[in-house]
Design an enzyme around this catalytic site. Structure first.
Site, PDB file in Angstrom:
ATOM      1  N   ARG B  43       3.362 -17.394 121.090  1.00 25.25           N
ATOM      2  CA  ARG B  43       4.871 -17.863 121.552  1.00 25.25           C
ATOM      3  C   ARG B  43       5.787 -16.744 121.220  1.00 25.25           C
ATOM      4  O   ARG B  43       7.175 -16.679 121.709  1.00 25.25           O
ATOM      5  CB  ARG B  43       5.320 -18.874 120.905  1.00 25.25           C
ATOM      6  N   ASP B 155      19.510 -31.313 120.244  1.00 18.40           N
ATOM      7  CA  ASP B 155      18.495 -30.815 120.188  1.00 18.40           C
ATOM      8  C   ASP B 155      18.698 -29.256 119.542  1.00 18.40           C
ATOM      9  O   ASP B 155      19.633 -28.916 119.199  1.00 18.40           O
ATOM     10  CB  ASP B 155      17.559 -30.468 121.553  1.00 18.40           C
TER      11      ASP B 155
HETATM   12  C1  LIG Z   1       8.497 -33.035 122.759  1.00 20.41           C
HETATM   13  S1  LIG Z   1       9.983 -32.837 122.645  1.00 20.41           S
HETATM   14  C2  LIG Z   1      10.391 -34.705 122.878  1.00 20.41           C
HETATM   15  C3  LIG Z   1      11.547 -35.026 123.853  1.00 20.41           C
HETATM   16  C4  LIG Z   1      11.885 -36.363 123.899  1.00 20.41           C
HETATM   17  N1  LIG Z   1      12.326 -36.945 122.661  1.00 20.41           N
HETATM   18  C5  LIG Z   1      10.663 -37.175 124.333  1.00 20.41           C
HETATM   19  O1  LIG Z   1      10.155 -37.927 123.627  1.00 20.41           O
HETATM   20  O2  LIG Z   1      10.172 -37.100 125.429  1.00 20.41           O
HETATM   21  C6  LIG Z   1      10.405 -32.316 120.991  1.00 20.41           C
HETATM   22  C7  LIG Z   1      11.964 -31.949 120.966  1.00 20.41           C
HETATM   23  O3  LIG Z   1      12.347 -32.017 119.452  1.00 20.41           O
HETATM   24  C8  LIG Z   1      13.153 -30.658 119.366  1.00 20.41           C
HETATM   25  N2  LIG Z   1      13.038 -30.233 118.131  1.00 20.41           N
HETATM   26  C9  LIG Z   1      11.982 -29.788 117.233  1.00 20.41           C
HETATM   27  N3  LIG Z   1      12.243 -29.442 116.156  1.00 20.41           N
HETATM   28  C10 LIG Z   1      13.851 -29.927 115.848  1.00 20.41           C
HETATM   29  C11 LIG Z   1      14.723 -29.817 114.858  1.00 20.41           C
HETATM   30  N4  LIG Z   1      14.405 -29.363 113.624  1.00 20.41           N
HETATM   31  N5  LIG Z   1      15.930 -30.202 115.186  1.00 20.41           N
HETATM   32  C12 LIG Z   1      16.262 -30.659 116.413  1.00 20.41           C
HETATM   33  N6  LIG Z   1      15.457 -30.778 117.540  1.00 20.41           N
HETATM   34  C13 LIG Z   1      14.306 -30.397 117.154  1.00 20.41           C
HETATM   35  C14 LIG Z   1      12.552 -29.697 120.346  1.00 20.41           C
HETATM   36  O4  LIG Z   1      13.391 -28.513 120.696  1.00 20.41           O
HETATM   37  C15 LIG Z   1      12.004 -30.431 121.469  1.00 20.41           C
HETATM   38  O5  LIG Z   1      13.086 -30.472 122.498  1.00 20.41           O
END
Ligand SMILES: C[S@@+](CC[C@H](N)C(=O)[O-])C[C@H]1O[C@@H](n2cnc3c(N)ncnc32)[C@H](O)[C@@H]1O
Ligand SMILES: [Fe+2]
Ligand SMILES: [Fe+2]
Lengths: 300, 285
Positions: B43, B155
């Site tokens: 990545r 996000d």
């Molecule tokens: C797999 S997606 C899930 C999206 C949506 N909530 C769903 O369930 O379909 C995970 C998201 O969490 C965000 N994320 C991960 N760590 C984070 C953090 N520390 N603060 C904010 N967002 C975070 C990632 O950028 C990603 O967009």
């Protein structure tokens, strides 16, 4: 005005019956001098039942390892007396309650799905909580709502009204049954359980599964109540009875806690996911009981 | 493919992996366990290239000490997050939200004479989740204009947020959207679909790092929080801290949805676990 449902039920003379052998097997369980021989002989007096029990014991459901058991005697030896009694009872109840006057097939299907799911979940919960109910919890789960099938069979209109009311108003079935039938599936089930001379623990669970704290066998009723909830959460819910619930606020929870069961240690989330996962077993079990021939040969 | 085999790119040593892993964890709460070293390396390979760097150690110093560190950090977040999502994901949860949770909360508010609703999609990725919430909300509102409603969506990935704000989706993203919803809430734009303004305007996007406790503390007064498939990236310590913050972000009577098959067992005892048909939610009493 018509007399209340329970009165009319008592006047019906063609209520389903359990095969006499099944009842005998059940009563054997309580005899201190019971032997494998005795039980095997008893079941053999009903050859079709004996054949079904044997096939069931060989189904992927009960089978341990890949040894085929050839005789009832060996089946009892392998699975234990308790399990054979469970199998006999389940098979008898299924055959007594299926084919007859099935009006609304889809509701019947939902009913059996719910019953089997509750039985399976009861077994699972029992194991988790180390209650050691020896498979009786499975039969109790399977039969807890038997009153519903009687209501559906003999008082179809009133029962369907209760069913629809429950869906429309998001209220529990036992409440809406009271409104449309003047009784509920617990009372009706209890009546038939007594008529069938089912063992006391089954009568008790059938009557008190929505209020385990009142039961004479509170542990068993509580396990079944928890299983009943979990089955509904996994969408095995008879179509109605879909209200959200908090397990920790249920009567069953308080009963288990009071009786020293470590409910707080229970991973409820995981249990929920596991219930979703055993969903496929429900269909498999039903197939096996409805058509033991196929089920038995599945991987034999 | 051949190219990559012959020239596998810079190697990440175990020491550098630990440095980078700890840095990412400190900054975002996202934890790369030892068995995910290769994933992290692949990545970050892009970031090395983008910055003209020859090895991961240099990249670490860039993140740590360079004057452009802050900007690179945002790019790092884009690279280490997984943005997998879809409209109407985990349908039983959406059903519970629509049929039980929203009506319950609204009824309670009406009894108190309140008419505001605040929803939050925490970890909203490319917007499918908050737009789903807004669509459901506007269905439940059914044309009523007397309520003041808002969906906050946040996000840590700016890239995901940019795409979310566009509100344009391909056919594939809409695969599980029921036809009547597609008809009522999307407009065709060439080969893609755009969310109708009425729904789009309900959602307010913002950058928010969920492990930034001071920022999260400012999030208050929510009735429903969706934080689905986000906690899985955190370790238990961060999960516990963050979930207890989420509890404070909710109003009494409010609900938290986490991913289907995610669990708060051993993480928090503050909530009531509520079972819905095919879905779990956590309620703040
Ligand atoms: C797999 S997606 C899930 C999206 C949506 N909530 C769903 O369930 O379909 C995970 C998201 O969490 C965000 N994320 C991960 N760590 C984070 C953090 N520390 N603060 C904010 N967002 C975070 C990632 O950028 C990603 O967009
Ligand atoms: Fe019941
Ligand atoms: Fe039930």
């Amino acid at each position: 005005m018509e007399p209340p449902v329970l009165e009319r039920l008592k006047a019906i003379d063609d209520l389903p019956t359990l095969p006499s052998v099944a009842l005998e097997v059940l009563s054997l369980a309580h005899r201190p001098d019971v032997t494998i021989q005795l039980v095997a002989e008893c079941i053999h007096r009903d050859p079709p039942l004996a054949a079904k029990v044997l096939r069931m014991a060989n189904s992927s459901f009960y089978r341990r390892g890949d040894r085929q058991v050839e005789t009832l005697h060996r089946a009892i030896l392998f699975l234990g007396l308790a399990e054979i009694i469970n199998i006999t009872t389940s098979l008898s109840v299924f055959s007594a309650l299926t084919s007859r006057r099935a009006v609304e097939v889809s509701i019947r299907e939902q009913f059996w799905d719910h019953s089997v799911a509750t039985g399976l979940m009861a077994r699972h919960v029992d194991k988790k909580l180390q209650m050691r109910s020896l498979g009786r919890e499975f039969v109790a789960g399977l039969l807890h709502d038997v009153g519903k099938i009687i209501l559906d069979q003999y008082f179809h209109e009133e029962f369907m009204a209760a069913y629809n009311l429950s869906r429309e108003q998001d209220r529990p079935m036992y409440e809406t049954e009271m409104a449309t039938c003047g009784t509920n599936h617990m009372e009706v089930g209890y009546y038939i359980a007594r008529k069938w001379n089912l063992p006391p623990y089954l009568q008790d669970v059938i009557l008190w599964h929505h209020k385990p704290s009142r039961a004479a066998f509170p542990d068993m009723a509580a396990v079944v109540s928890v299983a009943d909830h979990m089955a509904r959460a996994a969408q095995f819910s008879c179509g109605a009875d879909t209200m959200p619930f908090v397990l920790a606020d249920q009567d069953a929870w308080a009963v288990l806690k009071e009786r020293g069961v470590d409910v707080n240690g229970l991973d409820v989330e995981r249990m929920t996911f596991e219930m979703e996962a055993i969903g496929h077993q429900v269909k498999e079990y039903i197939e096996t009981v409805m058509n033991p021939e196929e089920g038995g040969r599945r991987d034999g | 493919m051949d190219d990559r085999l012959k020239n596998p790119g810079p190697v990440m040593t175990d020491e550098t992996f630990v440095l980078l892993r700890d840095f990412i964890y400190e900054q975002s709460g996202i934890f790369f366990a030892d068995n995910r070293k290769d994933q992290l390396a692949s990545r970050l390979a892009f970031r090395l290239k983008a910055n003209n760097l020859s090895d991961f150690e240099k990249y670490y110093y860039l993140l740590k000490y360079d004057q452009n560190a802050a900007r690179e950090l945002r790019a790092l977040f884009d690279s280490v997050t997984t943005n997998e999502t879809s409209f109407f994901r985990s349908p039983p949860q959406i059903q519970a939200f629509q049929d039980k949770v929203l009506p319950e909360i609204m009824a309670a508010k009406e009894r108190r004479g309140e008419k505001t609703l605040r929803l939050w999609s925490a970890g909203c990725s490319t917007g499918e989740e908050p737009y789903t919430m807004a669509i459901v909300l506007s269905q439940v509102m059914n044309g009523r204009r007397d309520w003041d409603v808002k969906v906050v969506a946040s996000d840590i990935s700016e890239k995901a947020l940019r795409s979310a704000k566009e509100a344009v989706y391909g056919e594939y993203s809409l695969r599980s959207v029921p036809p009547e919803i597609k008809r009522d809430f999307f407009v065709a734009a060439g080969s893609s679909y755009r969310i109708v303004d009425e729904v789009k305007d309900m959602v307010e996007f913002q950058f928010l790092n969920l492990s930034d406790t001071r920022r999260v503390q400012l999030m208050r007064g929510f009735d429903v929080i969706f934080c689905r498939n986000v906690l899985i990236y955190f370790d238990d310590q961060v999960k516990k801290r963050f979930v207890s913050q989420l509890y404070d972000c909710l109003n009494h009577g409010g609900y938290l949805f986490i991913g289907h098959s995610e669990s708060l067992h051993n993480i928090s005892r503050a909530f009531k676990l509520v079972h819905f048909p095919g879905a779990l939610a956590y309620k703040k009493e």
